[in-house]
Motif scaffolding. Sequence first.
Motif, PDB file in Angstrom:
ATOM      1  N   THR A 155       1.058   3.972  -3.047  1.00  0.00           N
ATOM      2  CA  THR A 155       0.798   5.385  -2.759  1.00  0.00           C
ATOM      3  C   THR A 155       1.956   6.256  -3.233  1.00  0.00           C
ATOM      4  O   THR A 155       1.751   7.319  -3.836  1.00  0.00           O
ATOM      5  CB  THR A 155       0.548   5.592  -1.256  1.00  0.00           C
ATOM      6  N   ALA A 156       3.185   5.828  -2.988  1.00  0.00           N
ATOM      7  CA  ALA A 156       4.354   6.590  -3.430  1.00  0.00           C
ATOM      8  C   ALA A 156       4.416   6.679  -4.954  1.00  0.00           C
ATOM      9  O   ALA A 156       4.696   7.749  -5.517  1.00  0.00           O
ATOM     10  CB  ALA A 156       5.628   5.961  -2.871  1.00  0.00           C
ATOM     11  N   HIS A 160       0.838  -1.212   0.000  1.00  0.00           N
ATOM     12  CA  HIS A 160       0.000   0.000   0.000  1.00  0.00           C
ATOM     13  C   HIS A 160       0.867   1.254   0.000  1.00  0.00           C
ATOM     14  O   HIS A 160       0.611   2.207  -0.737  1.00  0.00           O
ATOM     15  CB  HIS A 160      -0.935  -0.022   1.214  1.00  0.00           C
ATOM     16  N   TYR A 161       1.909   1.289   0.827  1.00  0.00           N
ATOM     17  CA  TYR A 161       2.816   2.444   0.865  1.00  0.00           C
ATOM     18  C   TYR A 161       3.543   2.632  -0.467  1.00  0.00           C
ATOM     19  O   TYR A 161       3.700   3.746  -0.962  1.00  0.00           O
ATOM     20  CB  TYR A 161       3.840   2.305   2.000  1.00  0.00           C
ATOM     21  N   LEU A 221       1.880   6.464  -7.085  1.00  0.00           N
ATOM     22  CA  LEU A 221       0.808   7.343  -7.535  1.00  0.00           C
ATOM     23  C   LEU A 221       1.133   8.813  -7.283  1.00  0.00           C
ATOM     24  O   LEU A 221       0.835   9.669  -8.120  1.00  0.00           O
ATOM     25  CB  LEU A 221      -0.514   6.958  -6.865  1.00  0.00           C
ATOM     26  N   LEU A 222       1.743   9.125  -6.158  1.00  0.00           N
ATOM     27  CA  LEU A 222       2.161  10.507  -5.885  1.00  0.00           C
ATOM     28  C   LEU A 222       3.211  10.977  -6.883  1.00  0.00           C
ATOM     29  O   LEU A 222       3.165  12.115  -7.354  1.00  0.00           O
ATOM     30  CB  LEU A 222       2.686  10.643  -4.459  1.00  0.00           C
TER      31      LEU A 222
END
Length: 145
Positions: A15-16, A11-12, A18-19
């Motif tokens: 998220t990274a 998940h982390y 996608l950012l």
Amino acid sequence: MHARSVIKKLHYMLTAVLLLLVGGYTAYYYFSNTLPQDVFVSKQKLSDSVWLYATKYNEGNATVSDIYRFYLEKDIGNKDVIDALKERAPFLETNTNVITATAYGNTVNIKMTGKIYNFTNSDLFYADGIAVMPVINIIANGTRD
């Protein structure tokens, strides 16, 4: 318990990623849509309601050819022409500023010799609240480089 920590790490990482994608797209959009650094070159009255403005790309060097942008607009007056044209798109982009332009009513005739990078044969602007839509005819003689 081990599966939960693996999912958390995935998940982390997602998220990274996608950012980074959103940040990269934002940077690309900003830099690709910034206005060119032009300087005012000339202004010519074509008819009662149509004026021709020319600007030149100011950040060229030995490897970047001259780029001239031509705009049709109402009489802007003595205020800063570059600021007034920021919201407009040029109807013609060429490598030369030597063009012959004439107009009869809302029909604009352009004669030029050189390379054309971008051209559209119609334009729209407002003069005293009235829409002016000149039709542009062009006669262009190319050059061989």
